[in-house]
Every structure is written in C-alpha cells, then in structure tokens.
Design a protein around this motif. Structure first.
Motif, PDB file in Angstrom:
ATOM      1  N   GLY A 324       0.566  -1.090  -0.074  1.00  0.00           N
ATOM      2  CA  GLY A 324       0.389  -0.090   0.109  1.00  0.00           C
ATOM      3  C   GLY A 324       0.465   1.471  -0.130  1.00  0.00           C
ATOM      4  N   LEU A 325       2.558   0.887   0.256  1.00  0.00           N
ATOM      5  CA  LEU A 325       2.834   2.002   0.267  1.00  0.00           C
ATOM      6  C   LEU A 325       4.020   2.041  -0.620  1.00  0.00           C
ATOM      7  CD1 LEU A 325       3.184   3.542   4.141  1.00  0.00           C
ATOM      8  CD2 LEU A 325       1.737   4.395   1.852  1.00  0.00           C
ATOM      9  N   THR A 326       5.118   3.126  -1.329  1.00  0.00           N
ATOM     10  CA  THR A 326       6.212   3.366  -1.829  1.00  0.00           C
ATOM     11  C   THR A 326       6.513   4.512  -0.977  1.00  0.00           C
ATOM     12  OG1 THR A 326       4.560   2.104  -3.927  1.00  0.00           O
ATOM     13  CG2 THR A 326       7.565   3.287  -4.336  1.00  0.00           C
ATOM     14  N   VAL A 327       8.475   3.360  -1.028  1.00  0.00           N
ATOM     15  CA  VAL A 327       9.325   4.973   0.301  1.00  0.00           C
ATOM     16  C   VAL A 327      10.109   5.237  -1.228  1.00  0.00           C
ATOM     17  CG1 VAL A 327      10.270   5.341   1.883  1.00  0.00           C
ATOM     18  CG2 VAL A 327       8.287   3.900   2.159  1.00  0.00           C
ATOM     19  N   ALA A 328      11.576   5.858  -1.221  1.00  0.00           N
ATOM     20  CA  ALA A 328      12.239   6.149  -1.764  1.00  0.00           C
ATOM     21  C   ALA A 328      12.766   7.138  -0.380  1.00  0.00           C
ATOM     22  CB  ALA A 328      12.351   6.698  -2.938  1.00  0.00           C
ATOM     23  N   ALA A 329      14.914   7.285  -0.588  1.00  0.00           N
ATOM     24  CA  ALA A 329      15.191   7.689  -0.268  1.00  0.00           C
ATOM     25  C   ALA A 329      16.615   8.327  -0.371  1.00  0.00           C
ATOM     26  CB  ALA A 329      15.274   7.301   1.690  1.00  0.00           C
ATOM     27  N   ARG A 330      16.903   9.388   0.120  1.00  0.00           N
ATOM     28  CA  ARG A 330      18.652   9.768  -0.529  1.00  0.00           C
ATOM     29  C   ARG A 330      19.076  10.577   1.100  1.00  0.00           C
ATOM     30  NH1 ARG A 330      17.217   7.291  -3.625  1.00  0.00           N
ATOM     31  NH2 ARG A 330      17.401   7.055  -6.431  1.00  0.00           N
ATOM     32  N   TYR A 331      20.408  10.465   1.136  1.00  0.00           N
ATOM     33  CA  TYR A 331      20.931  10.728   1.570  1.00  0.00           C
ATOM     34  C   TYR A 331      22.417  11.132   1.133  1.00  0.00           C
ATOM     35  CZ  TYR A 331      24.865  12.073   5.942  1.00  0.00           C
ATOM     36  OH  TYR A 331      25.448  12.320   6.262  1.00  0.00           O
ATOM     37  N   VAL A 332      22.965  12.370   0.797  1.00  0.00           N
ATOM     38  CA  VAL A 332      24.026  13.156   0.645  1.00  0.00           C
ATOM     39  C   VAL A 332      25.048  13.921   1.343  1.00  0.00           C
ATOM     40  CG1 VAL A 332      24.944  14.952  -1.109  1.00  0.00           C
ATOM     41  CG2 VAL A 332      22.349  13.391  -1.600  1.00  0.00           C
ATOM     42  N   PRO A 333      26.273  13.576   1.865  1.00  0.00           N
ATOM     43  CA  PRO A 333      26.619  14.427   3.017  1.00  0.00           C
ATOM     44  C   PRO A 333      27.294  15.359   2.349  1.00  0.00           C
ATOM     45  CG  PRO A 333      27.931  12.215   2.003  1.00  0.00           C
ATOM     46  CD  PRO A 333      27.092  12.244   1.988  1.00  0.00           C
ATOM     47  N   THR A 334      28.026  16.492   3.497  1.00  0.00           N
ATOM     48  CA  THR A 334      28.673  17.579   3.216  1.00  0.00           C
ATOM     49  C   THR A 334      30.231  17.248   2.030  1.00  0.00           C
ATOM     50  OG1 THR A 334      30.061  19.456   3.809  1.00  0.00           O
ATOM     51  CG2 THR A 334      29.481  18.024   5.408  1.00  0.00           C
ATOM     52  N   GLY A 335      30.354  18.521   1.216  1.00  0.00           N
ATOM     53  CA  GLY A 335      31.520  17.925   0.657  1.00  0.00           C
ATOM     54  C   GLY A 335      32.758  18.434   1.538  1.00  0.00           C
ATOM     55  N   GLY A 336      32.754  18.645   3.104  1.00  0.00           N
ATOM     56  CA  GLY A 336      34.225  18.619   3.392  1.00  0.00           C
ATOM     57  C   GLY A 336      34.075  17.865   4.765  1.00  0.00           C
ATOM     58  N   GLY A 337      35.605  17.716   5.364  1.00  0.00           N
ATOM     59  CA  GLY A 337      35.995  16.617   5.841  1.00  0.00           C
ATOM     60  C   GLY A 337      35.879  15.148   5.823  1.00  0.00           C
ATOM     61  N   LEU A 338      35.422  15.032   6.196  1.00  0.00           N
ATOM     62  CA  LEU A 338      35.418  12.715   6.387  1.00  0.00           C
ATOM     63  C   LEU A 338      33.619  12.941   5.901  1.00  0.00           C
ATOM     64  CD1 LEU A 338      35.743  11.105   9.900  1.00  0.00           C
ATOM     65  CD2 LEU A 338      36.957  11.074   7.487  1.00  0.00           C
ATOM     66  N   GLN A 339      33.328  13.971   5.130  1.00  0.00           N
ATOM     67  CA  GLN A 339      31.762  13.393   4.082  1.00  0.00           C
ATOM     68  C   GLN A 339      30.721  13.201   5.469  1.00  0.00           C
ATOM     69  OE1 GLN A 339      33.642  12.036   0.583  1.00  0.00           O
ATOM     70  NE2 GLN A 339      34.089  14.687  -0.196  1.00  0.00           N
ATOM     71  N   VAL A 340      31.060  13.041   6.439  1.00  0.00           N
ATOM     72  CA  VAL A 340      29.648  12.557   7.788  1.00  0.00           C
ATOM     73  C   VAL A 340      29.198  13.087   8.113  1.00  0.00           C
ATOM     74  CG1 VAL A 340      31.223  10.437   7.621  1.00  0.00           C
ATOM     75  CG2 VAL A 340      31.720  11.483   9.379  1.00  0.00           C
ATOM     76  N   GLY A 341      28.104  13.388   8.460  1.00  0.00           N
ATOM     77  CA  GLY A 341      27.862  14.812   9.272  1.00  0.00           C
ATOM     78  C   GLY A 341      26.498  13.847  10.061  1.00  0.00           C
ATOM     79  N   GLY A 342      25.691  14.336  10.557  1.00  0.00           N
ATOM     80  CA  GLY A 342      24.485  14.048  11.693  1.00  0.00           C
ATOM     81  C   GLY A 342      23.295  14.677  11.087  1.00  0.00           C
ATOM     82  N   ASP A 343      22.896  14.320   9.992  1.00  0.00           N
ATOM     83  CA  ASP A 343      21.549  13.987   8.690  1.00  0.00           C
ATOM     84  C   ASP A 343      21.633  12.473   8.640  1.00  0.00           C
ATOM     85  OD1 ASP A 343      21.672  16.474   8.766  1.00  0.00           O
ATOM     86  OD2 ASP A 343      21.193  16.897   6.686  1.00  0.00           O
ATOM     87  N   TRP A 344      20.033  11.948   9.191  1.00  0.00           N
ATOM     88  CA  TRP A 344      20.031  10.320   8.880  1.00  0.00           C
ATOM     89  C   TRP A 344      18.194  10.984   8.980  1.00  0.00           C
ATOM     90  CZ3 TRP A 344      18.880  13.027  13.596  1.00  0.00           C
ATOM     91  CH2 TRP A 344      17.921  12.365  14.212  1.00  0.00           C
ATOM     92  N   TYR A 345      18.059   9.389   8.191  1.00  0.00           N
ATOM     93  CA  TYR A 345      16.594   9.228   7.798  1.00  0.00           C
ATOM     94  C   TYR A 345      16.435   7.350   8.491  1.00  0.00           C
ATOM     95  CZ  TYR A 345      17.963   6.152   4.132  1.00  0.00           C
ATOM     96  OH  TYR A 345      18.753   5.585   2.974  1.00  0.00           O
ATOM     97  N   ASP A 346      14.844   7.060   8.278  1.00  0.00           N
ATOM     98  CA  ASP A 346      14.943   5.485   8.570  1.00  0.00           C
ATOM     99  C   ASP A 346      12.976   5.364   8.957  1.00  0.00           C
ATOM    100  OD1 ASP A 346      15.206   3.314  10.186  1.00  0.00           O
ATOM    101  OD2 ASP A 346      16.093   3.870  11.710  1.00  0.00           O
TER     102      ASP A 346
END
Length: 702
Positions: A324-346
């Motif tokens: 009954g539901l269709t889901v899609a997601a994306r995560y793109v880190p910032t371009g600086g440093g280790l390219q990891v950050g605090g944004d997330w989805y679940d």
C-alpha cells in the motif's frame, strides 16, 4: 628581393608547426636545413619528426610551455639527423608559440625561423646527452607544470595518468611504472607505455629479488642504468624480464614520504640517456612530487572508503516494500572533512502493523555529529519498537539526547560551544490501510504533500523544540491523510537552504521538481538532490562531489492508488484547537499554499482573510475545536475553491451591524462582500460554515 630570398642568403628558413592539425609548413630553405627537398611544402608532422634527434624533439614541449607561461619567444637548438641517426647539422629555432583551444589536450602553433649554427660538426654520431637549448629555463618550466598537475590530481589513477603525460625537457621516457610495497613483496601500482598484462611478471615480487625496483625499495637509493649492457651486468637474473621491452636506458628512483620509502618509480627510455647530474636532479624532483601526490591520493581514497563505510553502517536499508506504500530515500553528506554528518532517515516496522518514518539532523558536520546521530537513531528505534505514540517517542528521545550532551559537558577539554548539541527531527507513524500519518515534529521543516493533480503544498504541522534542548519538552501530534496516489516528502534543511536560499526561496526552487509528473519515486528523489547540487551528485553509494554546503536527507512516501494527474482537484484539512490559536496562522498559510497558482491574487487574499475570520469565530464564540477543510476542483482558469469550517456548537452565526469603533461582528459582512457564495449548514451536533470562490481570469478593476 623577396623576404624568402633574403632569409635564404643568410641560411635562415621559415617554419610553422601546428600540433593540433599535425602539420609542419616549411619554406624552401627550412626544408633544406631539415634534409628534405629544397622547396616550399606542407608535411605531416610524422615525416618531419624523424629529422630531429629524438632527445631534442622531446625538449620542445618544455621550451614551449615556458614560453607560453612567460609570453616570450621559444628558443632551442635542435640536431638534424639522417635515416641512420647521424647528425647532419645543428639548427637554432626561434618561434612564437600561439596556444590553440582543444578539449582535453594542450595544443599550439609555432611560427618562427630555423637557422643553421656551427655545432656540432656534420658526420659525428648523435651524442647521448641531449643538453640543448636553454636547459635551465626549460627545466624550471617543466617542474612548475608537473608540480601543478600532480598537486591537482585527486586519485591514484589520476596521479598515474598525469605522470604518464609528463614531457621532460630533452629526455622524456616512453615507459613508466610505479611500484608499491605490500608486506615483504613488491607490487605494481600502475604503469604507462606498456601493454595490458605486461606487469604480471613484476607483480607480487619478493623484496629480496635481484631487480632494480626491489633494491631501490630496500636501500632507498636511486639506480640509473644508461644502457642494456649496464642493466645486464648489474642485474643478470632479471635482465631477461626487461629485455623484451626494447628500452635503452632506465632510471629507478625511490618514492619517499616523511623519510619512509613507500615504493619506486621506473622511467624507461627507447633512446640512450647518459643521466647527467641535471637529468638526475629532474628525475629526483619529479619522484619527490610523485611520492607526495600518491600519498595524498592514497589518504584521500582511504578517507573516502571510511566515509562510505560509515555512511553504509549508519544509513538503514529501507528493506522490503510495505503493501500500500512506496518509499524512496537519499542521503548526501557535506563536501568537507570526512564527508559524514548528522543527517539521517529511517523506516521502522511497528508492533501494530504500521510503519514509522523518521528524518532528522544532529547539529554539526563532523564525526561527533555522526556518532550522536547513530546513537539517537538507535534510541528512536527502541522507543518506536516499544509501541509509543509519536509524541512520546520524541519526548523520550529529547531526554536521551540531553543526557548525552550532559556527558559531553563534563568532558575535559570541551567547552560549551563544542559540547552542547541538539537535533531536529520529524517522526511520522503511517497506516498503510487508511493513508493516515500521525506526525510529531521537533524543530524540523514541515513536510510537503504532493496532491494527485501534481500540486505541491507545504503541510503545516504542530511542532516543539529541537531534541536535546529541554528534557521535558512536549511534542503535539498532527494527523495528515494521504489520498490514493498522493505523496509526502520529508527532508532536512540542507535540501532547502543550500546555495544561499532561505526557507521561502528554497521551497520556490524545489516546487517545480516536486510538481514534475513522475510515477517513479527513485527518479523524484534523484531529481530533488540534483536540483540543489547538479547532476554530479549521488546518494550514499555513489561518488561524492565537493560542492555541498550541508548534509541532505530526503524521504518520499506515496500511497498507492490512482497516479494519473486527471483527478478533480486538491484538498487540505487541519484541526485548530482551542488551546492553539496560533494554528490560525498555519491555516491561512495552508490555504495560500493550496492556491499558489491561482490566477487572481486578490482572491487569494480574500480567501486567507475569510479563513481567518471563520476560524477565529469558532475559537471566540464556542468551547470546541475547529475543523477546516479546503478543496479546489475544476480545470485551471475555471476552478472552484470551497472552504468549510466545522465546530460542535449548535448556535448559528447571525449578521450584526457593528459600529464604527466595534472590534468584532464583521465576519458575515465580509463573507457577503468577498465570497461568491456562502452558507451555514447544521450538522447533527454542530454546524459548518462555508464559502466558495470561482477562479477569475479577468484583471481586477483599478
């Protein structure tokens, strides 16, 4: 006399070499000096090149590069040889290089003179050392260009490509190889000027092997082999491996970084090279730059692998589809440093058969932000799996994050600015059967609902403080109902505010993307990211670019059903509670969003005023809440807006005649003035007051 005759009298010819066209234009005297028939003609460069000593020809690129950089004349002495390699004469070339634009290549046109000089004597075999022209200036120009190119290389593959394209002044190698170390064995990192598979005998070679590169790695000392005889005498065991490549000279130079030998660089030549002190100095300098470039590229690649590993570990898989539901997601880190950050989805399966959608943003773009995000995501999953409602999940998460930041507050060496962290979050519990979403929001951007007709509307929802600011913060819940075929988009502020945009202009930028017809949510998610960062951006598993200002997380969910955009209209509904009069402002904004493409701006203002009057009337004159439903139907240009505000009171409104100084009593007067039609309908226990506006395409009267 003609100019050509005057120049011929002083043994001087005119020539023009077009590297992009691959042609050389000679007058009669220039052709004679090059050992060609003494007549003006245009030759392919392949016919002219063998007339120059190969070492002198290789020097031309360095001379020309320096002349272009300094805007001077390119000057060099070039030896002319016959088919047997015997020197016929030496000529001096003075030319003005003119760069030619050519995609992906460096091209130029040389226009100047050739003049015979007295050295060396004709009939003398070509010397091994190619020190001709202005060696010092050519070397400086070459090293400057090589350093710049290697410094800009961002990967090992690119470093090897740049190294293979270097044209050293007077003695360019035509075979290159870079050797690395793996434990006690020699490996081939990359090579240039060889066929695929030629590196196999040298791959995984023990460091004790009697091979030049292995000895260089063991000792850290360069080895120069000017002839095949020198190679055979010094390394008889591995000479058979090198003999088949047809080279005449070899240089094996250590690659050293911070006093540590990380490998060896081989430069092989088809012509004989004496390896004079100047030539060895150039090779040593190039090896140092190459080692630094390879070390930087290796560190960057390791960092990217670590980033991708962290991202894959922290970002969940959406798992199997939900009926009954269709889901899609994306995560793109910032371009600086280790390219990891605090944004997330679940996306979290719940005990009651529903699913929870979560999207959030921990303050910061560093490893600590990523660590806090991972801990917070796990806590949210635990609270959701226990069966708590959205408001309770966020309340518990806020207390959890407050406890974590208090621990950091007591960490030695951490000040308040670096220790205190908060997070924004939106938590939605979705029922696949009914399409309802119960949403709790902690300082996070509101969701966007895309109606079946393609209209994207910001859905105003109740919210509380970001997580981690107050331990006992409350998070009210808003119910949103998705009709079959409707889509809801949740995102972090990086999708909206990147590129100097604020919330208003950011939504304006995204609206055309959201309203573009598509039945594929994966394409919609990609299009949203590309609208902000361009086509070079990818989600978690793709290559990363460095043009990003902030992390991005985006989650889109569609209720399955009718997906064609021929549905009759769009609809929005919300509750305005007695204890939340500030929701009237959200109701006005929601109606304005619903009418964003309405043709008459004055009608939009009128609808917003009437919604405010109707909602305020319920809160002032009754003890219950107001339910607002707004619907738009019909074709563009002929659409109808109908707004209803229902409450539980049986008391019907009546028209008043307010005095000039009265502060109320004008609601029905405004309805009569601004609405096309309006009315009040009793509904069992309660009533509904409504109005309608017909879209007007006529310009308003001035």
């Amino acid at each position: 006399m003609r100019t050509e005759e005057i120049l011929a009298a002083i043994v001087t010819g005119l020539w023009s070499w077009d590297s992009s066209a691959g042609t050389v234009t000679l007058d009669a005297e220039a052709a004679r000096l090059l050992g060609l028939p003494a007549e003006a003609s245009v030759y392919p460069s392949e016919e002219v090149r063998p007339r120059f000593h190969p070492a002198d020809w290789n020097e031309i690129d360095g001379v020309v590069n320096f002349a272009i950089a300094e805007d001077t004349i390119a000057e060099a002495r070039l030896r002319i040889v016959d088919e047997q390699g015997t020197v016929l004469r030496t000529v001096r070339s003075r030319s003005k290089p003119v760069p030619v634009k050519s995609p992906g290549r460096f091209e130029y046109v040389l226009m100047g003179i050739l003049q015979e000089v007295a050295e060396p004597s004709a009939g003398v075999p070509a010397a091994l050392s190619p020190i001709t022209g202005d060696w010092r200036r050519s070397r400086e120009a070459f090293l400057l260009d090589a350093g710049r190119a290697l410094a800009e290389a961002g990967s090992t593959e690119e470093v090897l490509r740049v190294a293979g394209s270097l044209s050293m002044p007077g003695f360019s190698p035509d075979g290159l190889a870079v050797f690395g170390i793996s434990g006690e064995r020699l490996t081939v990192v990359g090579h240039h000027g060889h066929n695929m598979g030629d590196e196999k005998p040298f791959t995984d070679m023990p460091l004790e092997t009697d091979y030049p590169a292995a000895e260089v790695v063991r000792t850290g000392q360069a080895i120069y082999l000017p002839s095949p005889e020198a190679y055979r005498q010094r390394f008889p065991t591995t000479w058979p491996l090198a003999r088949g490549f047809g080279r005449r000279s070899w240089a094996f130079v250590p690659l050293i970084v911070s006093g540590h030998t990380m490998g060896a660089w081989m430069a092989a030549f088809r012509h004989s090279v004496a390896f004079s002190p100047d030539e060895r100095a150039v090779l040593t300098t190039v090896a140092k730059m190459l080692a630094q470039a390879l070390a930087r590229a290796g560190a960057a690649e390791t960092e990217r692998e670590l980033s991708l590993g962290l991202q894959k570990a922290m970002m969940p898989s959406l798992g199997p589809g939900v009926p009954g539901l269709t889901v899609a997601a994306r995560y793109v880190p910032t371009g600086g440093g280790l390219q990891v950050g605090g944004d997330w989805y679940d996306m979290i399966p719940l005990p009651n058969g529903r699913i929870a959608l979560v999207i959030g943003d921990v303050q910061g773009h560093d490893v600590r932000a990523a660590g806090l995000m991972g801990q917070l995501r796990i806590a949210l999953r635990a609270y959701a799996s226990e069966g708590h409602r959205p408001d309770a999940v966020l309340s518990r998460a806020s207390r959890f994050l407050s406890g974590l930041t208090e621990e950091y507050d007591g960490t030695e060496g951490e000040d308040e600015a670096t220790s205190a962290r908060f997070a924004t979050c939106l938590y939605a519990e979705a029922d696949p059967d009914t399409g309802t979403l119960d949403i709790a929001r902690a300082g996070h951007p509101d969701p966007v609902v895309i109606n079946v007709d393609g209209t994207a509307v910001i859905r105003q929802t109740a919210g509380g403080l970001p997580l981690g600011i107050e331990k006992d913060a409350d998070y009210p819940t808003t119910r949103v109902v998705l009709e079959p075929g409707e889509t809801i988009m949740l995102c972090t502020d990086g999708l909206i505010e990147t590129g100097g945009h604020d919330m208003a202009t950011g939504w304006t930028r995204l609206r055309p993307v959201l309203e573009e017809p598509t039945e594929d949510l994966e394409k919609l998610a990609d299009a949203l990211v590309q609208a902000v960062h361009g086509p070079g951006s990818h989600h978690t598993t793709g290559p990363l670019v460095d043009r990003r200002e902030d992390d991005i997380a985006v989650l889109v969910l569609r209720r399955e059903g009718a997906t064609t955009r021929t549905a009759p209209g769009r609809r929005s509904a919300m509750t305005i509670a007695q204890a939340e009069p500030e929701r009237i402002a959200a109701a006005r904004q929601q109606v304005r969003e619903l009418l964003h493409d309405w043709s008459d701006g004055e009608q939009i203002d009128a609808a917003e005023l009437l919604v405010s009057e109707m909602s305020t009337n319920v809160l002032v004159h009754t003890d219950g809440d107001a339910l607002l439903v707004a619907e738009v139907s019909g074709d563009r240009g002929e659409r109808l807006l109908r707004v209803e505000v229902a409450d539980a009171s049986d008391e019907l409104p009546h028209k008043r005649r307010p005095g000039e100084m009265a502060s109320s009593g004008r609601g029905l007067v405004l309805m009569e003035m601004l609405a096309d039609t309006w009315g009040v309908d009793p509904r069992g226990e309660g009533k509904s007051i409504w109005f309608e506006l017909c879209e007007s395409t006529e310009p308003p009267e001035s």
